[in-house]
Design a protein around this motif. Sequence first.
Motif, PDB file in Angstrom:
ATOM      1  N   ASN A 296     -23.616 -15.161  19.205  1.00 41.68           N
ATOM      2  CA  ASN A 296     -22.999 -13.834  19.525  1.00 41.68           C
ATOM      3  C   ASN A 296     -22.281 -13.698  18.532  1.00 41.68           C
TER       4      ASN A 296
ATOM      5  N   THR B 122     -19.437 -12.131  17.277  1.00 40.33           N
ATOM      6  CA  THR B 122     -18.197 -11.918  17.467  1.00 40.33           C
ATOM      7  C   THR B 122     -17.838 -13.009  17.106  1.00 40.33           C
ATOM      8  N   LYS B 123     -18.240 -14.273  17.607  1.00 41.74           N
ATOM      9  CA  LYS B 123     -17.019 -15.529  17.292  1.00 41.74           C
ATOM     10  C   LYS B 123     -16.939 -16.334  16.920  1.00 41.74           C
TER      11      LYS B 123
END
Length: 399
Positions: free
Chosen positions: A256, A258-259
Amino acid sequence: MAFLLSSLSSRFVDRFDFKSKKRKKVTDFPLKMLWVIRFTGFFSAALVMIVLSPSLQSFPPAEAIRSSQFDGYLRYPGQTPAVYSLNRFSFRKASSFGNAEECSSGYRKSSGETTVCDPVLVHVAITLDVEYLRGSIAAIHSILQHSLCPRDIFFHFLVSDTNLETLVRSTFPQLKFKVYYFDPEIVRNLISTSVRQALEQPLNYARNYLADILEPCVRRVIYLDSDLVVVDDVSKLWTTSLGSRTVGAPEYCHANFTKYFTAGFWSDKRLSGTFAGRKPCYFNTGVMVIDLVKWRRFDYTKRIERWMEIQKNSRIYELGSLPPYLLVFAGHVAPIEHRWNQHGLGGDNVRGSCRDLHPGPVSLLHWSGSGKPWLRLDSNRPCPLDALWAPYDLYGPSP
Ligand SMILES: *[C@@H]1O[C@H](CO)[C@@H](O)[C@H](O)[C@H]1NC(C)=O
């Protein structure tokens, strides 16, 4: 169990002559061991120890280094600084190494000086930090052990505080290397506080400056972290094609992405717009093949520094030296086979948090995360895979 154990170990002995100096076999052997680990899980930890012991014995009697070059402090995380007597705690001398007949260079015959500009050389850059010194020495050791042409490898060591040159020289008398001083002041004002203290060491940022620090004749370099071992011939990584890219690394497109950045970053289009038109994937900066010619031409150091400046004023990420690399290179990285960075083996150092390998073949084991194999081995609470690091460890008194 005894049956399984003996049948497995006899299989290893059949296939791999541990006493043999033939490097190809040495190279294959940990990979087979890893296969066993994959399929038998934790139970195999004991097997690994047993299987490893012949290779441990194949190391020649170690010789303690009794030098006084290192009169500073050897510190380990979680300990108060302690003065180590170097007569008792030091690095043993590694076994001597030489090139195989098939190596293209003439070094095995000529005793002449090699210069860093020789085009046949494989260039490897590693930091030597007193806190991770044991890991760095093990990493170097592993590279030499699995290389067909170890005399053709040139090491570039980045140091900040202590002069470690004599220590390296005594541990690896034949090693081709150069030590570079990296001034912590270069990044002092650029570092913002990250979630993990260990990630804030100025030396972590030295990789940003390789293109400036290394000689202009060095056109490509492999950058390696200090918490890893290479269990394959590093020249295979060296010859990986980068195509038109500047940086090569294994990519993880399922992570992910985004993190790695804050909500503030994503909501500010002037910042997150940098990823427009890219398909950014996470990659780990602990193993990178870098085209220094392109890096210098496009001044990626400046681009990384610009993001670090932005981070100082408006927090856009939580980690240390990694996010600027993602900002500059993610989506433009030459993908390297995942076998070259089996990362995350450090886990989070909480009891019971040992990590398993990712599926697939293994050429490099990386204890990224806060758990380090030397600390866990010393505290008698190792993870099963830490047994794969131990054979490369040269730290400790002469037995
Ligand atoms: C990815 O991480 C972000 C931030 O932590 C979270 O909001 C989002 O739901 C995650 N996406 C997926 C697909 O897990």
